[in-house]
Scaffold this active site. Structure first.
Site, PDB file in Angstrom:
ATOM      1  N   GLY A   1       0.804  -1.210   0.000  1.00 49.39           N
ATOM      2  CA  GLY A   1       0.000   0.000   0.000  1.00 49.39           C
ATOM      3  C   GLY A   1       0.839   1.263   0.000  1.00 49.39           C
TER       4      GLY A   1
ATOM      5  CD  GLU B   1       1.094  -8.483  -2.725  1.00 45.42           C
ATOM      6  OE1 GLU B   1       2.176  -7.950  -2.388  1.00 45.42           O
ATOM      7  OE2 GLU B   1       1.036  -9.433  -3.512  1.00 45.42           O
TER       8      GLU B   1
ATOM      9  N   GLY C   1      -0.006  -3.385   3.908  1.00 44.65           N
ATOM     10  CA  GLY C   1       0.283  -3.791   5.275  1.00 44.65           C
ATOM     11  C   GLY C   1       0.333  -2.556   6.167  1.00 44.65           C
ATOM     12  NE  ARG C   2       5.363   1.386   5.733  1.00 48.73           N
ATOM     13  CZ  ARG C   2       6.496   1.054   6.361  1.00 48.73           C
ATOM     14  NH1 ARG C   2       6.718   1.490   7.580  1.00 48.73           N
ATOM     15  NH2 ARG C   2       7.414   0.327   5.749  1.00 48.73           N
TER      16      ARG C   2
ATOM     17  NE  ARG D   1       8.656   1.796  11.603  1.00 50.20           N
ATOM     18  CZ  ARG D   1       8.977   2.329  10.431  1.00 50.20           C
ATOM     19  NH1 ARG D   1       9.396   1.569   9.447  1.00 50.20           N
ATOM     20  NH2 ARG D   1       8.866   3.628  10.231  1.00 50.20           N
TER      21      ARG D   1
ATOM     22  CE1 TYR E   1      13.754  -1.260   7.248  1.00 49.72           C
ATOM     23  CE2 TYR E   1      12.054  -0.804   8.870  1.00 49.72           C
ATOM     24  CZ  TYR E   1      12.623  -1.645   7.945  1.00 49.72           C
ATOM     25  OH  TYR E   1      12.053  -2.874   7.721  1.00 49.72           O
TER      26      TYR E   1
ATOM     27  CB  CYS F   1      24.590  -3.716  26.050  1.00 45.31           C
ATOM     28  SG  CYS F   1      24.062  -3.783  27.762  1.00 45.31           S
TER      29      CYS F   1
ATOM     30  CE1 TYR G   1       6.294  -4.857   7.236  1.00 46.77           C
ATOM     31  CE2 TYR G   1       5.433  -2.631   7.018  1.00 46.77           C
ATOM     32  CZ  TYR G   1       5.554  -3.918   6.542  1.00 46.77           C
ATOM     33  OH  TYR G   1       4.933  -4.266   5.356  1.00 46.77           O
TER      34      TYR G   1
HETATM   35  C1  PLP Z   1       6.058  -5.981   2.720  1.00 49.96           C
HETATM   36  C2  PLP Z   1       5.255  -6.318   1.521  1.00 49.96           C
HETATM   37  C3  PLP Z   1       3.969  -5.776   1.347  1.00 49.96           C
HETATM   38  C4  PLP Z   1       3.382  -4.760   2.284  1.00 49.96           C
HETATM   39  O1  PLP Z   1       3.928  -3.498   2.075  1.00 49.96           O
HETATM   40  P1  PLP Z   1       3.344  -2.222   2.847  1.00 49.96           P
HETATM   41  O2  PLP Z   1       4.227  -1.115   2.439  1.00 49.96           O
HETATM   42  O3  PLP Z   1       3.437  -2.527   4.295  1.00 49.96           O
HETATM   43  O4  PLP Z   1       1.937  -2.016   2.393  1.00 49.96           O
HETATM   44  C5  PLP Z   1       3.239  -6.201   0.259  1.00 49.96           C
HETATM   45  N1  PLP Z   1       3.742  -7.100  -0.621  1.00 49.96           N
HETATM   46  C6  PLP Z   1       4.965  -7.633  -0.494  1.00 49.96           C
HETATM   47  C7  PLP Z   1       5.445  -8.612  -1.481  1.00 49.96           C
HETATM   48  C8  PLP Z   1       5.769  -7.253   0.577  1.00 49.96           C
HETATM   49  O5  PLP Z   1       6.994  -7.762   0.696  1.00 49.96           O
END
Ligand code: PLP
Length: 408
Positions: free
Chosen positions: A233, A267, A269-270, A306, A310, A336, A364
């Site tokens: 996303g 797909e 996630g974040r 994170r 990053y 440490c 994450y």
């Molecule tokens: C990590 C990942 C995602 C999710 O990405 P976001 O930036 O968290 O939305 C989707 N597809 C694949 C293949 C990934 O590795």
């Protein structure tokens, strides 16, 4: 009414007192709202939204997304097991990742998942061989590296030639032609994922345009695809980022997919969970070093990796009615390592005992937690309105030590 002191209707201080810190707290309404944004923006395209499990794989969070109609994007057998345990439907699971083992492929085939997102020619051969042995036909998509620059952090940029991910753009047609000769594969789609925390739409749109050129070339070779999967996303606001507007994104996708019979998959996630989570931590000490001040807290890089990994920014808010003066300090954990910091050079008012909120830690964050320094992983709580539930109990030292044997 989520504000600095509440998650929905629950004061953070109540949760910290009941469960201790460090503690992850998630807003169920924020998760639902984030998914609704995708569902509404893309409604006309009826996409299959496959939540990227690696962002946060807590079983209750997976169940919540399953109930809202999500499919799932997994990257390991463990994540597959989590989705099934949470009540997700195997028919809506896609399996991504560059290193799927034989055992993982076999297990996923037996569960009849929707699709393997294949990242290399040897993986194609491997899936075909295993499917033949099981007398199955494996549905596959090829993850193509569209070679566009997502302009994100190098560790989360995945669509460039130099990345380990996907099949090179110029090799894509030959890879599909090979797949078409393998009798236990069924070619169903094409996918890409150019990176995470994207703050600009143009690489996403450019990637789609490049993928559609391939779709047309493949059609001319009599290889017809059913779906196109645009990967993760959009980025989220951690600090003051301009994040892409989903309605604009959806409009661009709709325009490019018009007249084609391609099921859209996404797909994210974040962007479904990142802003729904907060990490609660208690100040242990204020330390005035020679050159810097330090706010030493009870959360650390093992809880939230994170910043160390990053250089990620997370806003930090003091949830106590503190009497302390402002200072400029690094917020650090007890581990440490000099790399163990949660924030650098922040202006913050805090004293020992104060409760701090580390914001936007839904994604994450807990899913990357470790036991480094033999630290027990944090508990997790899900808030829904005026209700809250413990969705992961705090690890204890028995959990940590029991797999080990003293053999000397
Ligand atoms: C990590 C990942 C995602 C999710 O990405 P976001 O930036 O968290 O939305 C989707 N597809 C694949 C293949 C990934 O590795």
């Amino acid at each position: 009414m989520t504000d600095s002191f509440h998650c929905e209707q629950i004061p953070y201080s109540v949760l910290a007192a009941e469960y201790g810190t460090p503690l992850y707290v998630y807003s169920q309404q924020a998760m639902t709202a984030a998914l609704n944004q995708y569902q509404q923006a893309f409604a006309a395209l009826q996409p299959l939204i496959c939540y990227a499990v690696k962002a946060n794989s807590n079983l209750s969070i997976l169940r919540h997304f399953a109930r809202l109609g999500c499919g799932f994007d997994i990257v390991s057998r463990g994540e597959l097991q989590r989705v099934l345990t949470a009540g997700g439907d195997a028919k809506n699971i896609i399996f991504s990742g560059v290193g799927k083992s034989c055992a993982e492929i076999e297990w996923a085939l037996k569960q009849n998942i929707r699709c393997f997102n294949v990242e290399s020619l040897p993986e194609l051969e491997r899936i075909n061989t295993i499917a033949a042995r099981l007398d199955k036909i494996a549905p596959i998509s090829l993850r193509i590296n569209p070679d566009v620059n997502a302009h994100t952090h190098p560790y989360i940029s995945t669509g460039l030639k130099a990345n380990k991910f996907g099949i090179a753009y110029q090799d894509a047609i030959a890879a599909y032609q090979l797949a078409a000769t393998l009798p236990h594969l069924q070619i169903t789609g094409i996918d890409c994922h150019i990176g995470s925390q994207l703050t600009d739409l143009s690489p996403l749109v450019e990637a789609l345009e490049r993928m559609l050129l391939l779709v047309d070339k493949l059609a001319a070779l009599n290889i017809h695809l059913e779906h196109i999967d645009l990967g993760g996303g959009v980025g989220i606001v951690y600090q003051n980022e301009n994040v892409p507007d989903l309605v604009t994104y959806a409009a661009a996708v709709k325009r490019l997919l018009a007249g084609r019979h391609l099921q859209l998959m996404l797909e994210p996630g974040r962007s479904l969970i990142g802003n729904a989570g907060t990490l609660l931590t208690t100040v242990e000490y204020i330390k005035h070093g020679e050159e810097k001040n330090f706010v030493v807290v009870d959360a650390a890089m093992n809880d939230l990796m994170r910043p160390s990994l990053y250089q990620a920014y997370h806003a930090i808010v003091n949830a106590s009615q503190t009497s302390a003066d402002e200072l400029t300090a690094d917020v650090v954990g007890p581990i440490c390592e000099s790399g163990d910091f949660l924030a650098k050079d922040r202006t913050i008012a805090a004293k020992a005992g104060d409760l701090l909120l580390i914001k936007s830690t839904g994604a994450y964050a807990s899913s990357m937690a470790s036991n480094y320094n033999t630290r027990c992983r944090a508990a997790e709580v899900l808030v829904n309105g005026a209700e809250y539930k413990l969705i992961r109990q705090r690890e204890n030292l028995t959990d940590l030590l029991s797999p080990e044997k003293v053999c000397l």
